[in-house]
Design a protein around this motif. Structure first.
Motif, PDB file in Angstrom:
ATOM      1  N   SER A   1     -38.434 107.391   2.606  1.00 24.10           N
ATOM      2  CA  SER A   1     -38.072 106.482   1.545  1.00 24.10           C
ATOM      3  C   SER A   1     -37.722 107.111   0.256  1.00 24.10           C
ATOM      4  O   SER A   1     -37.057 106.523  -0.503  1.00 24.10           O
ATOM      5  CB  SER A   1     -39.461 105.645   1.522  1.00 24.10           C
ATOM      6  OG  SER A   1     -40.439 106.519   1.502  1.00 24.10           O
ATOM      7  N   GLY A   2     -38.050 108.497   0.221  1.00 24.03           N
ATOM      8  CA  GLY A   2     -37.766 109.161  -0.907  1.00 24.03           C
ATOM      9  C   GLY A   2     -36.153 109.372  -0.994  1.00 24.03           C
ATOM     10  O   GLY A   2     -35.802 109.208  -2.288  1.00 24.03           O
ATOM     11  N   TYR A   3     -35.600 109.418   0.085  1.00 16.70           N
ATOM     12  CA  TYR A   3     -34.133 109.393   0.156  1.00 16.70           C
ATOM     13  C   TYR A   3     -33.673 108.191  -0.505  1.00 16.70           C
ATOM     14  O   TYR A   3     -32.500 108.103  -1.139  1.00 16.70           O
ATOM     15  CB  TYR A   3     -33.702 109.897   1.704  1.00 16.70           C
ATOM     16  CG  TYR A   3     -32.141 109.314   1.806  1.00 16.70           C
ATOM     17  CD1 TYR A   3     -31.294 110.238   1.258  1.00 16.70           C
ATOM     18  CD2 TYR A   3     -31.698 108.166   2.520  1.00 16.70           C
ATOM     19  CE1 TYR A   3     -29.861 109.888   1.372  1.00 16.70           C
ATOM     20  CE2 TYR A   3     -30.571 107.774   2.628  1.00 16.70           C
ATOM     21  CZ  TYR A   3     -29.638 108.654   2.529  1.00 16.70           C
ATOM     22  OH  TYR A   3     -28.373 108.243   2.511  1.00 16.70           O
TER      23      TYR A   3
ATOM     24  N   VAL B   1     -33.757 108.101  -4.114  1.00 12.22           N
ATOM     25  CA  VAL B   1     -32.578 108.833  -4.867  1.00 12.22           C
ATOM     26  C   VAL B   1     -31.428 107.979  -4.651  1.00 12.22           C
ATOM     27  O   VAL B   1     -30.614 108.007  -5.779  1.00 12.22           O
ATOM     28  CB  VAL B   1     -32.388 110.363  -4.139  1.00 12.22           C
ATOM     29  CG1 VAL B   1     -31.167 110.842  -4.719  1.00 12.22           C
ATOM     30  CG2 VAL B   1     -33.535 111.054  -4.242  1.00 12.22           C
TER      31      VAL B   1
END
Lengths: 286, 352
Positions: free
Chosen positions: B229-231, B234
């Motif tokens: 989810s961090g991707y 970004v």
């Protein structure tokens, strides 16, 4: 004076910090567990540090490192050349397909880009066939290969499958270069190679940093290719060694966690130092 | 660029030739050297541009051609041979038997279904969480870089590493997930206790997450969402930053509430971000093999079996190479059906 705006602001930070806790929880629980004795991690909650000297130990780290040392070394030997060469190939390909204008280059480019999304399963069987047919050990003098044919095969494989993503990353950067400047150099009689070496390559330092970091992480972290291509235990890379470690010490969570951190250490260091470049690589993978 | 130059070249040599381009092309076909001499320097440069570019993209292109396209073609050929066991494939006798077998194999149906569920659920959940995080971060917060770094951190880790972390997280007795549930549930129970009925919330909610067939697949999806989810955050953050601030302002002046502003004005403009993030996530989901292999080996059980694991099991564990290759072709087709339209749209928008 605390108005509704301040309260909303406070709520925003609470949510953001809760998410920080969410992303760090598995790492934190793993880290403290790695320092606990077996009774320590069975008796305490996973996220609290070891309580007292009788629960604290570094034995897990020592054992895990002993088991993974060879794998770490092999991973470095395999991943570093593969990273550098795939980035170099990506840079060359992107230059030839972006800054030199010729008809039909979009078609060739599509073939490169589509390679980024290839599920590796769809090449595994032919890949094992290919490498057993090439048989490095049988053809190349042993002194050259030095018993590392598994690592060399793996490295070449990673170079080949790394070319598409590296090309995509370099291409998006090369598309922003000043075309007129390159054109002017060409009209002055500079060859394509000279323009690449004198102008494009020196300008590529930032994108090389992004690509090298991203690609190193990808190659270091891979399990599938290593699993299929490397049969010789002395050529085992760290991901495979870690998987065997967790398989043979099923309930020794402290040992597993220490091993996981040791195997992840190079990528963690790279990420902490060059997080910005990694994020750019991630964002460029489209 | 090529076409409009033709007549101009003709004009420049109009004194000797009037039929310009056509004569040029036939000459180029018959006598390359003579044609190069007769054409203008610009045309010569353009022609050699292609020749000069070959050393740059040729070698890497050859690698891609052999290892990507050659290998997929070879894989298709192998899938037709019926090859199994220790020997070598025989390419003389080809049939579609392996593909027929796919339709009759209930474990293929299960793996296909699980792959589809994983693909959709993982992609949608990660995108939603990533979008929410990006919107929160995009509010001039302090320590933005640190927070972003933490959110993206899991993506830098190997599946082998994250699978080991999550096995510990999901441990039914000592894992953090169940400990947390017991903590919260215990508090609920303590409150409910005053009503003199023990609902046993804490015990009812703790589960053997990754061994219980009911939860396995969802536990995996949750862990993968944690990792990726961090991707999405970004990608969405970059998308948000590309939207002119004036549009936020306009929405504010119109009196739209924050939520409505995001739904009506901002989110539709993130379509490109959504699409590219979704494509990458789906490919990650197709590659989730490493994660499952570390947790379950080659046998995740019917409730969590996915095609990439099944392919490995069939080919490398049972040595049914042709059947494994056929499953691999299904995976390839799935990837193609995701990226084909994507690349086409990219091409039409001129982003390629």
């Amino acid at each position: 004076m605390t108005g509704p705006v301040d309260r909303r602001r406070a709520a925003l930070y609470v949510v953001l910090l809760a998410m920080v806790a969410f992303y760090l929880a598995p790492l934190e629980a793993g880290l403290v567990t790695a320092f606990k004795t077996e009774t320590g991690f069975l008796r305490t909650t996973p996220f609290v540090p070891p309580l007292g000297a009788e629960q604290f130990t570094v034995d897990a780290w020592r054992t895990a490192f002993g088991r993974l040392r060879q794998g770490l070394l092999n991973s470095v030997l395999m991943a570093v050349p593969a990273t550098v060469l795939s980035a170099l190939f990506g840079s060359l390909a992107a230059y030839g397909l972006t800054n030199l204008e010729w008809r039909g280059q979009v078609g060739v480019l599509v073939l490169f880009v589509a390679g980024v999304f290839l599920p590796y399963q769809s090449v595994l069987v032919p890949l094992t066939q290919f490498w057993s047919a090439v048989d490095l050990a049988g053809r190349v003098p042993l002194a050259v290969v030095g018993g590392n044919e598994g690592l060399i095969q793996l490295s070449i494989t990673h170079i080949a499958y790394g070319v598409p993503i590296c090309t995509v990353l370099f291409r998006s950067y090369y598309a922003t270069l000043d075309e007129e400047m390159l054109e002017a150099a060409r009209l002055d009689g500079a060859s394509a190679l000279t323009v690449y070496r004198r102008i494009v390559l020196p300008l590529s330092v930032p994108i090389f940093a992004v690509t090298l970091i991203y690609q190193f992480t990808n190659i270091w972290n891979d399990l599938l290719f290593a699993l299929v291509l490397v049969n010789d235990p002395s050529n085992q890379v760290v991901t495979v060694a870690l998987n065997e470690l967790q398989g043979s010490f099923v309930n020794q969570y402290n040992l597993q966690m220490a091993g996981a951190f040791i195997a992840a250490l190079p990528t963690l260091v790279v990420y902490v130092l060059f997080g910005e470049q990694f994020a750019k690589g991630v964002a460029g993978e489209t | 660029m090529g076409r409009p130059d033709g007549p101009r070249d003709g004009e420049s040599t109009a004194g000797t030739r009037t039929d310009g381009g056509v004569a040029d092309e036939t000459a180029a076909g018959d006598l390359p050297d003579a044609a190069a001499g007769a054409a203008s320097p610009l045309a010569r440069l353009r022609r050699s541009e292609f020749v000069q570019s070959i050393p740059f993209w040729g070698p890497p292109g050859l690698l891609v051609l052999v290892f990507v396209y050659g290998a997929v073609g070879w894989n298709f050929l192998i899938s037709l041979t019926g090859w199994q066991g220790l020997g070598q494939p025989e390419y003389g006798d080809l049939s579609l038997g392996a593909y027929r077998r796919l339709f009759e194999d209930p474990s293929f149906a299960a793996a296909f279904r699980n792959t589809a569920v994983l693909l959709l659920l993982f992609t949608v959940l990660s995108l939603l969480l990533g979008l929410a995080l990006a919107i929160l971060i995009d509010r001039d917060i302090r320590f933005e870089n640190t927070i972003r770094t933490v959110y993206l951190l899991p993506m830098s880790l190997s599946f082998v590493v994250t699978a080991i972390f999550w096995r510990w997280m999901y441990n039914p007795v000592d894992g953090l997930i169940n400990e947390a549930i017991r903590g919260v549930g215990g508090a609920v129970d303590a409150v409910v206790f005053w009503t003199a009925v023990d609902f046993g919330v804490a015990d009812a909610l703790t589960q053997a997450w990754i061994s219980d067939p009911r939860f396995k697949l969802y536990a995996i999806i949750f862990a993968l969402m944690w990792q990726f989810s961090g991707y999405c955050m970004v990608v969405y953050l970059a998308g948000l930053r590309a939207i002119p601030t004036a549009q936020y302002e306009a929405a504010r002046i119109d009196g739209a509430s924050a939520v409505r502003m995001y739904l009506r004005v901002i989110v539709p403009q993130l379509r490109a971000s959504t699409m590219s993030a979704a494509v990458v996530l789906m490919v990650f989901a197709l590659k989730a093999f490493d994660f499952l292999f570390v947790l379950f080996g080659v046998n995740p059980g019917e409730s969590a079996d996915i095609l990439s694991v099944m392919m490995y099991r069939v080919a490398f564990d049972r040595r049914q190479w042709a059947y494994g290759a056929a499953i691999a072709m299904v995976l390839f087709a799935m990837a193609l059906s995701v990226i084909g339209p994507y690349l086409y749209l990219q091409h039409r928008r001129g982003d390629l």
